[in-house]
Design an enzyme around this catalytic site. Structure first.
Site, PDB file in Angstrom:
ATOM      1  N   ALA A  31       3.597 -44.380 -24.089  1.00 28.01           N
ATOM      2  CA  ALA A  31       2.694 -44.875 -25.151  1.00 28.01           C
ATOM      3  C   ALA A  31       3.485 -45.001 -26.347  1.00 28.01           C
ATOM      4  O   ALA A  31       3.045 -45.863 -27.290  1.00 28.01           O
ATOM      5  CB  ALA A  31       1.580 -44.032 -25.235  1.00 28.01           C
ATOM      6  N   GLY A  38      -9.624 -48.693  -7.712  1.00 34.42           N
ATOM      7  CA  GLY A  38      -9.323 -47.118  -7.852  1.00 34.42           C
ATOM      8  C   GLY A  38      -7.677 -47.376  -8.473  1.00 34.42           C
ATOM      9  O   GLY A  38      -7.500 -47.754  -9.396  1.00 34.42           O
ATOM     10  N   THR A  97     -15.864 -35.967 -12.064  1.00 31.96           N
ATOM     11  CA  THR A  97     -14.573 -35.677 -11.203  1.00 31.96           C
ATOM     12  C   THR A  97     -13.308 -36.453 -12.055  1.00 31.96           C
ATOM     13  O   THR A  97     -12.402 -36.091 -12.196  1.00 31.96           O
ATOM     14  CB  THR A  97     -14.631 -36.484  -9.940  1.00 31.96           C
ATOM     15  OG1 THR A  97     -15.967 -35.709  -9.292  1.00 31.96           O
ATOM     16  CG2 THR A  97     -13.530 -36.451  -8.883  1.00 31.96           C
ATOM     17  N   LYS A 150     -17.529 -55.730  -7.532  1.00 32.92           N
ATOM     18  CA  LYS A 150     -16.016 -55.638  -7.916  1.00 32.92           C
ATOM     19  C   LYS A 150     -15.599 -56.854  -7.594  1.00 32.92           C
ATOM     20  O   LYS A 150     -14.615 -57.597  -8.339  1.00 32.92           O
ATOM     21  CB  LYS A 150     -15.506 -54.572  -6.711  1.00 32.92           C
ATOM     22  CG  LYS A 150     -15.553 -53.059  -7.000  1.00 32.92           C
ATOM     23  CD  LYS A 150     -15.244 -52.034  -5.948  1.00 32.92           C
ATOM     24  CE  LYS A 150     -15.362 -50.759  -6.480  1.00 32.92           C
ATOM     25  NZ  LYS A 150     -15.280 -49.798  -5.257  1.00 32.92           N
ATOM     26  N   ARG A 193     -22.352 -32.542 -20.410  1.00 32.34           N
ATOM     27  CA  ARG A 193     -23.725 -32.511 -20.443  1.00 32.34           C
ATOM     28  C   ARG A 193     -24.173 -30.945 -20.795  1.00 32.34           C
ATOM     29  O   ARG A 193     -25.192 -30.680 -21.574  1.00 32.34           O
ATOM     30  CB  ARG A 193     -24.528 -32.960 -19.279  1.00 32.34           C
ATOM     31  CG  ARG A 193     -25.511 -34.275 -19.649  1.00 32.34           C
ATOM     32  CD  ARG A 193     -26.093 -34.469 -18.410  1.00 32.34           C
ATOM     33  NE  ARG A 193     -25.658 -34.751 -17.134  1.00 32.34           N
ATOM     34  CZ  ARG A 193     -25.500 -35.366 -16.071  1.00 32.34           C
ATOM     35  NH1 ARG A 193     -26.728 -36.358 -16.294  1.00 32.34           N
ATOM     36  NH2 ARG A 193     -24.994 -35.627 -15.013  1.00 32.34           N
ATOM     37  N   ILE A 208      -5.076 -48.865  -7.202  1.00 31.09           N
ATOM     38  CA  ILE A 208      -4.569 -50.472  -7.094  1.00 31.09           C
ATOM     39  C   ILE A 208      -4.649 -50.933  -8.411  1.00 31.09           C
ATOM     40  O   ILE A 208      -5.772 -51.250  -8.850  1.00 31.09           O
ATOM     41  CB  ILE A 208      -5.032 -51.149  -5.832  1.00 31.09           C
ATOM     42  CG1 ILE A 208      -4.876 -50.258  -4.728  1.00 31.09           C
ATOM     43  CG2 ILE A 208      -4.359 -52.295  -5.986  1.00 31.09           C
ATOM     44  CD1 ILE A 208      -5.659 -50.895  -3.472  1.00 31.09           C
ATOM     45  N   VAL A 236     -12.213 -51.419 -10.305  1.00 27.04           N
ATOM     46  CA  VAL A 236     -11.775 -52.320  -9.206  1.00 27.04           C
ATOM     47  C   VAL A 236     -10.660 -51.681  -8.618  1.00 27.04           C
ATOM     48  O   VAL A 236      -9.546 -51.556  -8.917  1.00 27.04           O
ATOM     49  CB  VAL A 236     -11.911 -53.648  -9.299  1.00 27.04           C
ATOM     50  CG1 VAL A 236     -11.792 -54.282  -8.034  1.00 27.04           C
ATOM     51  CG2 VAL A 236     -13.105 -54.224 -10.030  1.00 27.04           C
ATOM     52  N   ASP A 273     -21.545 -52.456  -3.601  1.00 24.80           N
ATOM     53  CA  ASP A 273     -20.384 -52.035  -4.582  1.00 24.80           C
ATOM     54  C   ASP A 273     -19.240 -53.194  -4.278  1.00 24.80           C
ATOM     55  O   ASP A 273     -18.422 -53.377  -5.268  1.00 24.80           O
ATOM     56  CB  ASP A 273     -20.044 -50.579  -3.956  1.00 24.80           C
ATOM     57  CG  ASP A 273     -18.955 -50.181  -4.505  1.00 24.80           C
ATOM     58  OD1 ASP A 273     -18.945 -49.459  -5.929  1.00 24.80           O
ATOM     59  OD2 ASP A 273     -17.651 -50.395  -4.008  1.00 24.80           O
ATOM     60  N   GLY A 311     -16.658 -35.720   1.023  1.00 26.45           N
ATOM     61  CA  GLY A 311     -16.666 -36.380  -0.370  1.00 26.45           C
ATOM     62  C   GLY A 311     -16.434 -37.738  -0.524  1.00 26.45           C
ATOM     63  O   GLY A 311     -16.361 -38.389  -1.861  1.00 26.45           O
TER      64      GLY A 311
END
Lengths: 435, 435
Positions: B33, B135, B13, B206, B45, B137, B133, B202, B188
């Site tokens: 950049a 996402g 994803t 973090k 894979r 933010i 950590v 989890d 999801g």
């Protein structure tokens, strides 16, 4: 460990805070910078004034700018004097004498950013300015580094803590504007002359900088349509509350199909939305990016140590070399082409709150709704109360909330309604935040 | 414009989201950049699987890691495979073949951070991990760059979107845990095996990373005391609401006099406080710094594009040279001395919510309050309702909110109360956020 010699120009509130961080927490700063930030000089106007800073080594204070300009050891200077002149001339001299500059002066950047950035670029120097917008909220770093994968779509913020403090006092304590302003002044949140804070100018200067960074558009802050706290009264705060909204002085940048809306306006925001919950002298910003989605930041928008925190972070970034990398790529006062156009204010879309004092007689409501209909403005809600006992019994307040329409139509309809003989000339129109 | 060749390892994803940003928005990224980020290879894979990414040039997809390792052009690799192995081995190989790495894998860092960071440092390479950590933010950048003038004093966050989504479903829709989990899985937001999300693991991983960054303490995430959604039921959500609180799975790091408390616990937070208002799959973090004061961040803590936004920002920082400067000075898995000690969990202070089902007979309340008194725990509020008609009429629910006490005393008292013959063995104890 290597030393980077630094100086402070202007030892007012923020300058003293920066000196305290440099002197009291040198180890902490050195760890992050990879080098010691050594306070070599601090420029003051009056050498005899006691600044209450312990540990200031002898010889650091000076009232002679030349001692900083002519000292080749000094590489980074925190430029912390307000206003336009002599702030502008001093910043140019600092750059020309080879110093990298850190500043909190958003008025200077908003007015002379192009000249200053051009000069810095041509001299191979940098200007860092995190503290110029949002105080301790690191909004500049977040736009210029953290959200670089995104096209920013919108940016809405409470960028002026003084007016937000006044607004909160009015709504929570029921004070009128003048009394709330007096408290803000007594508590040090408002200047003796608060005009720029309460008329939206300060927020417009900050919005001009953010919009330029986030969207590349170059706009004179004076061309940003702005209204301030003069645009409503405590009655509007009360009616907004009855409708489930709070009034906040909102700076908005909204991208719609390569067209950018920019304005600063007192805005009704629905209770419970993050921006509606911002109280007192705090600042807050909502950013929407096309990848990251919506992001909300809330923190102290002013004050000695929050602002000093932002200034010193910039000094660390400059000493460590990050500022140099970032500055060269900023979309700010650069000659980069911008494809985004500004939407003329009259063509911006929004919902509106309108308040009138109308004669308590038949046919008035029909006249008013007729005018709105002529401009194809549809009404989302309407409140008409009986007159309060204390007030003129022949006049009743009428509050209308519209659906989305253009600013031009809303203004024309509002003006036409205000000219009706049955409507008092003192009437109010405010933006309503959607969603 | 110069090119930096980049690769993606793992086209799940997030990997697909990163590819989309690189392919669809190359100009935007190059502007920030200062160079083009050129997608040279993407490791998958199964080569035959359609990933729905348009514009993927021929030859970019590969199922052979060697093609990335042996290509000296590729400088930056987004390492986006989950789990511990082969993720660990692949990251080591990438570093050893001279690549700078960007990763979103917090489990890998929490478990093998020391080894990976040591290897990167000794090889002169970098690891960037903003996406690990919070996402979208940018909490890592904010701690490591924006708040560097501060000693962070506390850090409290909702760091797991899955459990927050489940909690919101339970409280707002009145669903039980299993039904809320099922919806989270259908939408999801939850994995087929959600154990690590809902048991606090989890969030503890973090928190270990953030605490290490912000305070320098090195702790194995498994040593962080943690409770998850098993620690309460929908009844507790309802009682908390009656008391004016919401329950959130809160990760806490709190510094008190050079001693650091770390824990992950379902916590009652007063309505209206920013962390109590975080709904659905969002994450949020409150940081207090000694200079900047309190700062609040709210945003999407997971999901394809928010996470990809963080990964690509890191790739830009790495290509532009900022990561190199930052990485060398991180207080993360470094050999830097740390003066902060961890407070044993039993000695942490807090307020507590306790719920019992007690026999509806005289003397029970006196027994319970007697036990609390023995441990010198004072009661801030107490609720005892009549039994609901549907439930066993001989048992009544009793809810007690305490004032501040130690975790040890709260646990011992709670256990003693649970052993009373007049108290049902199924009883609950949750932390309450102060302020």
């Amino acid at each position: 460990m290597e030393k980077t010699h630094v100086a402070i120009v202007g030892m007012g509130t923020v300058g003293s805070g920066v000196a305290r961080l440099l002197l009291d927490h040198g180890d902490r700063l050195a760890r992050h910078a990879g080098r010691v930030l050594w306070l070599n000089k601090a420029l003051v106007r009056d050498l005899s004034k006691d600044r209450g800073i312990s540990g200031l080594p002898a010889g650091v204070l000076t009232d002679n700018l030349q001692e900083i300009l002519e000292n080749p050891q000094i590489q980074v200077v925190a430029h912390l004097i307000g206003g336009i002149e002599p702030a502008r001339t001093i910043m140019l001299k600092l750059l020309e004498s080879g110093k990298d500059v850190v500043t909190a002066n958003k008025a200077l950047l908003a007015q002379h950013g192009e000249e200053l950035f051009d000069r810095a670029r041509s001299l191979g120097r940098t200007i860092a300015f995190e503290a110029s917008v949002g105080g301790g909220i690191p909004i500049i770093a977040n736009i210029t580094q953290c959200f670089t994968a995104n096209q920013i779509i919108s940016l809405r913020g409470i960028l002026n803590g003084t007016s937000n403090f006044i607004l909160t006092q009015m709504s929570e304590k029921g004070l009128d504007y003048n009394r709330a302003l007096e408290i803000a002044q007594n508590m040090g949140y408002a200047e003796a002359d608060p005009a720029m804070d309460v008329d939206g100018s300060d927020a417009a200067q900050k919005l001009a900088i953010l919009a330029h960074l986030a969207f590349g558009v170059r706009i004179d802050w004076k061309d940003i349509q702005r209204h301030g706290l003069e645009a409503f009264t405590i009655e509007d705060i009360r009616y907004a509350e009855k409708l489930g909204y709070r009034i906040r002085l909102l700076a908005t940048a909204q991208l719609i199909d390569d067209n950018l809306e920019l304005h600063v306006s007192p805005t009704l925001i629905r209770n419970g939305r993050p921006l509606a919950e911002v109280r007192g002298p705090y600042n807050a910003i909502t950013i929407v990016g096309d990848a990251v989605g919506d992001m909300f930041f809330h923190g102290q928008g002013a004050g000695q140590m929050p602002t000093a925190s932002a200034v010193v972070a910039d000094m660390i970034d400059t000493a460590a070399g990050r500022t140099d990398i970032t500055f060269r790529r900023l979309q700010l006062w650069s000659d980069r082409q911008c494809e985004i156009e500004l939407t003329p204010y009259a063509r911006t879309l929004g919902r509106y709150y309108m308040r009138y004092l109308v004669a308590d007689e038949p046919g008035v409501l029909s006249q008013i709704t007729g005018i709105l209909g002529n401009y194809r403005i549809s009404i989302s809600s309407i409140i008409q109360h009986e007159p309060a006992e204390s007030s003129d019994p022949s006049k009743v307040p009428l509050i209308i909330m519209t659906h989305v329409c253009t600013e031009a139509d809303a203004s024309k309809a509002h003006e036409a309604i205000g000219q009706l003989s049955s409507v008092d000339s003192r009437c109010f129109k405010l933006r309503v935040s959607e969603g």
